[in-house]
Motif scaffolding. Structure first.
Motif, PDB file in Angstrom:
ATOM      1  N   ASP B 306      34.039 -18.989  38.339  1.00 56.60           N
ATOM      2  CA  ASP B 306      33.623 -17.781  37.828  1.00 56.60           C
ATOM      3  C   ASP B 306      32.431 -18.274  36.652  1.00 56.60           C
ATOM      4  N   THR B 308      32.922 -20.481  34.307  1.00 60.47           N
ATOM      5  CA  THR B 308      33.467 -21.042  32.862  1.00 60.47           C
ATOM      6  C   THR B 308      33.271 -22.332  32.807  1.00 60.47           C
ATOM      7  N   GLU B 393      24.005 -14.517  32.269  1.00 62.24           N
ATOM      8  CA  GLU B 393      25.239 -14.247  32.543  1.00 62.24           C
ATOM      9  C   GLU B 393      26.057 -15.429  32.208  1.00 62.24           C
ATOM     10  N   LYS B 396      26.333 -16.401  28.565  1.00 61.35           N
ATOM     11  CA  LYS B 396      26.877 -15.289  27.794  1.00 61.35           C
ATOM     12  C   LYS B 396      28.596 -15.494  27.814  1.00 61.35           C
ATOM     13  N   ARG B 397      29.101 -15.955  29.077  1.00 62.63           N
ATOM     14  CA  ARG B 397      30.364 -16.113  29.561  1.00 62.63           C
ATOM     15  C   ARG B 397      30.747 -17.510  28.588  1.00 62.63           C
ATOM     16  N   ASN B 398      29.821 -18.209  28.061  1.00 65.94           N
ATOM     17  CA  ASN B 398      29.990 -19.342  27.473  1.00 65.94           C
ATOM     18  C   ASN B 398      29.720 -19.459  26.165  1.00 65.94           C
TER      19      ASN B 398
END
Lengths: 284, 772
Positions: B306, B308, B393, B396-398
């Motif tokens: 995903d 991460t 993305e 931004k997730r991390n």
């Protein structure tokens, strides 16, 4: 920095006389000589002969079917010259790639020729246009074709008492001239590869005649690649021609690795630039 | 109207534009001699014999060789005392100092160099950090000592003495191996960055003389006068009061003018000559005086499907050259920053500072971070590509957020990185994963690509800055500060802060040049700390004056201090404009006449530091966060890259002077563009081969992108003056990886891992990928 004594003769005749008497290093704009002096590149000359006052060596004019440029013509002078822009835009293009504005205001075409750097930006254009270098001394004038002017690494056909006085570039009907320089950055870079190409063709569909291909930075002196020229002679700028010419020029040159690039890169990119110039000419 | 946030014109502008500004090389003192340096022609050699007697005898010059330094400890260095004033037993790089000469004129000094006889015995040479760390490599510094006074943040660095590893920094969080085991995908790559030079316009220059009292006076082009004073006092066995360091305008430094450079040389020469001695080095010598660390960065990252980030291990090796200079701190700074601005549960970060036979590497704008940022941000795009994600993305997730814990344990405040990234996405027109594809052009062989990157960086912590402000009876004020106006605009920005703090018009505030006899201590004009730290001190000093003015006026008006205000230098009762006093009137009220002065002084120390065993604690008083974007065009036939657009966004906390912030960013962008595409110092078995501006390629004006945009985010910092953070270095780090990512996107994912992105490398990479 050692500053050798400098003499500034007011006339060309005075300059010839001085050169006949003893050995001088001629200096015009000084953009090469001063770098060599301040960088202590090689032994300094005993005496300098300043050519800057010799207005006889200035001027750009049309003489019959030739463009004649005085040896003291600066790059700025070439860039500003309407005659050059109209009749030989590749020369203007080449002048615009040399150094910065300050350099272009001082550096001269004659100096670029006499300095005989294998990376001299103007020289492949002179090779591609069958230019003649006119040199003079107290003994008179003689004309040397560009293709036999540079004889080795920083070696020229000039005799010790001779200086470059003008450059004569024949203007040929239906001739196309192209110039490309590949450097590290977009300005003020010593080239990795310089290409000057010319051919004669009345229309874009005509076979190429009188093909000339001059190269810089791929040998110990500016060179013409005559085998590749011979291959291109009489051909049309087709994809097959471009591919074959690219292979041939890559095989014909023996560039070296140095601080500015690698032999492999120079060989590959010389071939690709030629390929691109032929493609552009063929509009495919 | 507030002067904070105003695009105030530079206070130094007219002097610089007219040429009136004085730099060290402009200073001429009575009886001054001119110095030249005899430099080693060998990269590593034992000095068998040095004989300067002929030079002294024949030309009457004054020389310093090792024979002149027998009565003192000739070694100096801010972290490790490893660099001698002149060569003692060995030379350690081509360009190392063997002897120095002072003469009536520079050309005599130069002539004298030829008369000094040197006999070398060559020693084995190591010129890259891997070779230097290998078994059996010649150990360049077997005995090393730390100076009497060093920096508190150096406690977290481990020094070694049995190899060429000068220092090691390590920090870890979680269990990195468990994290890798838990990850769906692993990425492991090695990135490299070469030695580069700062390219500051003014070369290093220093002048010294000794007063009859035994006091040493130095005029010098330095970024940290207070440190120079400490180091010279240590070298010459003097109390700090007997060393006076004066700094005029400095023509750029970018880190190259931190810590001693020429000061020990001119001090030693002038002591022997008993006359002032000036040394201004040539451009070629600048390349032998300070460079940026080459680095090799091995980075391994474990990621879930995903996106991460689960675990990251980085080993970064910094080539510090022949002497440590500030390399241990540079490597430490790069070390803990190597995980990037991301929440990663398991991290294991190590950095080495390694000696080689090259010019000493030290501070350079970005201070160890651009090297690791090149690695982690390039790899980030490779991760996104393999996972089929939009790189924005994925980031931004991390991304780290306000109040997150950094790997060092710092609680992060003033974190506007999301906004920086948003601004960049918008400015370059990023449209999700589709923007990772090559953009075709109508010219055959030419493709374009977009790329972006983010960065986090710390500032030197703990550190001290003291300011003193003096208000005169005419209403003009002077800020006494040891901060250096190095072109960054500190005189303007600090004047704005003092004007605001007191309530004066900006043109009533002047800022001094550093003179350690009179201006208070400042640790350094570096680490982008001046506006934050000196600005904090200056503001507090200004507030003290404001309080005094209000106190005096409140007696005169018989009004409470809270009911008074100072606007444009008049003290008035709020809402009653008629009730106002000028500053001369306040002075008259207080002193009986418009005479005297009011003082304010403040010493600001940021607190923190890292634990030597765990590498954890508080690494930074504030954090730089920034994002960059680029659009490039690659000529796939020649390998040439052109940057068409470059944009950066930096969280500045609060822009004291937005225009100066933009200009700082533009400078950062241009430096980064040079390092991305062109710049590289080349060595042939230890001999520098392009150490001049003829062959060392800084970007030219023609290489400027057509669009060059600098944007600011303001997430106020609680300790910064008016919320301001430092920002001078912030725009640099993400630019090279943004360009690299744009190139990779243009080339359909072909990744170049070594800087600079020379056309030769581009063609090689395309050939290897079978794309030619």
């Amino acid at each position: 920095m050692i500053e050798p004594p400098l003499v500034s003769p007011p006339t060309l005749a005075d300059a010839y006389r001085l050169l006949a008497e003893s050995v001088y290093r001629p200096i015009a704009g000084g953009t090469d000589v001063l770098v060599q002096l301040s960088g202590q590149l090689g032994p300094p000359p005993d005496r300098l002969l300043d050519l800057w006052r010799l207005d006889e060596l200035r001027g750009i004019e049309l003489d019959g079917d030739a463009l004649v440029l005085g040896a003291l013509t600066t790059y700025s002078g070439i860039r500003r010259s309407a005659v050059c822009r109209d009749l030989l835009p590749a020369l203007v293009e080449a002048a615009a790639t040399v150094g910065a504005a300050q350099i272009q205001n001082r550096a001269t075409l004659g100096g670029n020729i006499a300095n005989a750097s294998p990376a001299g930006d103007m020289l492949p254009v002179l090779l591609a246009t069958d230019a003649t270098i006119v040199v003079g001394s107290i003994r008179g004038e003689r004309s040397i074709p560009a293709r036999s002017f540079w004889t080795g690494y920083r070696q020229t056909a000039l005799r010790p008492d001779e200086i470059v006085i003008r450059i004569r570039i024949p203007l040929v009907a239906d001739r196309q001239v192209r110039f490309r320089k590949i450097g590290t950055r977009r300005a003020q870079a010593i080239s990795k590869v310089v290409v000057g190409l010319s051919w004669v063709a009345p229309t874009s569909g005509s076979p190429w005649r009188t093909v000339r291909l001059g190269l810089g930075s791929v040998a110990e002196r500016p060179i013409r690649v005559t085998a590749t020229e011979a291959f291109l002679e009489g051909r049309l700028p087709t994809p097959d021609t471009a591919a074959e010419a690219a292979q041939r020029v890559a095989a014909e040159i023996q560039p070296i690795d140095d601080v500015r690039s690698t032999a492999d890169y120079r060989r590959a990119v010389t071939a690709r630039v030629l390929h691109r110039l032929i493609r552009e000419a063929g509009s495919w | 109207m507030s002067v904070i946030g105003a695009d105030a014109p530079r206070v130094d502008g007219p002097a610089k534009v007219t040429g009136a500004a004085q730099y060290t090389a402009d200073i001429v003192l009575p009886g001054m001699l001119h110095a030249k340096v005899l430099r080693s022609t060998m990269p590593h050699a034992r000095l068998v014999r040095i004989d300067a007697s002929a030079a002294e005898r024949e030309l009457g010059v004054v020389t310093i060789t090792r024979d002149d330094l027998t009565g003192m400890d000739p070694y100096y260095g801010p972290v490790v005392k490893d660099q001698p004033i002149v060569g003692i037993d060995r030379v350690l790089f081509a360009g190392d100092v063997i002897a120095v000469v002072a003469a009536e004129a520079r050309d005599i000094a130069e002539e004298a160099l030829d008369l000094i006889e040197v006999e070398y015995e060559p020693l084995p040479v190591v010129t890259d950090s891997d070779a230097a760390m290998a078994e059996g490599a010649p150990v360049l510094h077997a005995a090393r000592r730390t100076p009497q006074v060093t920096f508190p943040d150096m406690k977290s660095v481990h020094f070694q003495t049995d190899s060429n590893v000068c220092s090691v920094y390590h920090v870890e969080r979680g269990d990195v191996e468990a994290g890798f085991a838990d990850a769906d995908e692993l990425f492991e790559d090695v990135y490299s960055v070469p030695t580069i030079q700062h390219g500051h316009i003014e070369p290093h220059a220093s002048i010294a003389y000794w007063e009859p009292s035994g006091k040493l006076v130095v005029h010098t082009s330095t970024q940290n006068p207070s440190v120079i004073r400490t180091q010279l006092a240590d070298l010459f066995g003097l109390p700090e009061t007997s060393v006076r360091v004066i700094v005029p305008y400095v023509g750029g430094g970018y880190g190259a003018k931190t810590y001693p450079k020429l000061e020990p040389i001119v001090a030693a020469l002038s002591r022997k000559a008993r006359r002032p001695v000036s040394l201004v080095i040539s451009r070629e010598e600048v390349f032998m005086t300070a460079v940026r660390h080459a680095a090799s960065v091995r980075i391994k990252t474990g990621v879930r499907c995903d996106g991460t980030l689960v675990a990251r291990r980085v080993v970064a090796t910094y080539d510090t050259g022949a002497y440590a200079d500030i390399g241990p701190r540079t490597a430490k700074n790069g070390g803990y920053s190597a995980g990037g601005p991301y929440r990663i549960e398991h991290q294991d970060l190590t950095s080495y500072c390694v000696y080689t036979n090259k010019p000493p590497a030290g501070a350079f704008r970005g201070f160890g971070v651009p090297q690791v940022c090149w690695a982690y941000e390039s790899q980030m795009d490779d991760i996104a590509r393999r996972l089929g994600m939009d790189p924005v993305e994925l980031r931004k997730r991390n991304l780290i957020q306000e109040n997150d814990l950094f790997v060092t344990g710092d609680r992060l405040v003033s974190v506007g990185l999301d906004k920086c990234l948003d601004q960049v996405v918008e400015a370059i027109g990023w449209r999700g994963i589709e923007s990772t594809r090559p953009i075709e052009t109508d010219r055959p062989g030419f493709v374009r690509g977009l790329g972006l990157a983010v960065m986090i960086k710390s500032t030197m912590t703990p550190s001290n800055s003291a300011a003193s402000v003096r208000l005169n009876a005419d209403g003009s004020a002077t800020l006494l500060t040891s901060s250096v106006e190095i072109g960054q605009g500190s005189h303007t920005g600090l004047a704005q802060i003092v004007a605001e703090a007191i309530g004066l018009p900006l043109d009533r505030v002047s800022v001094t040049f550093p003179d350690t006899d009179f201006t208070p201590y400042d640790q350094s004009t570096s680490s982008s700390r001046t506006i934050f730290s000196m600005g904090h001190a200056a503001r507090q000093a200004g507030i003290q004056i404001r309080d005094q003015l209000l106190e005096i006026a409140s007696g005169r008006f018989e009004a409470a201090v809270e009911d008074l205000e100072i606007v444009d230098g008049s003290i008035r009762v709020k809402g009653v404009p008629a009730q106002s006093l000028t500053i001369p009137q306040v002075f008259t009220t207080h002193f009986g006449a418009a005479v005297g002065s009011l003082f304010g002084a403040f010493d600001y120390q940021t607190t923190g530091g890292l634990d030597p065993d765990t590498g954890m604690g508080k690494a930074s008083a504030f954090w730089f966060l920034s994002a960059a974007g680029a659009e490039v065009e690659v000529d796939t036939r020649t390998g040439k890259i052109r940057v068409l657009r470059a944009v950066t966004s930096v969280d500045v906390g609060k822009a004291i002077n937005p225009r100066q912030c933009w200009l700082q960013n533009e400078g950062s962008m241009l430096t980064a563009l040079g390092s991305a595409l062109f710049e590289e110092m080349l060595f042939d078995n230890g001999q520098p081969v392009n150490a001049s501006f003829l062959d060392y390629m800084l970007p030219s004006m023609e290489d400027f992108p057509d669009t060059f945009r600098s944007m600011l985010v303001e997430t106020p910092h609680p300790e910064g003056p008016y919320g301001a953070k430092g920002m001078g270095e912030a725009g640099l780090g993400p630019v090279a990886p943004a360009i690299g990512n744009a190139v990779a996107n243009a080339l359909g994912g072909v990744r170049l891992r070594d800087l600079p992105l020379r056309p030769e490398r581009v063609l090689d990479a395309l050939t290897k990928e079978g794309l030619q």
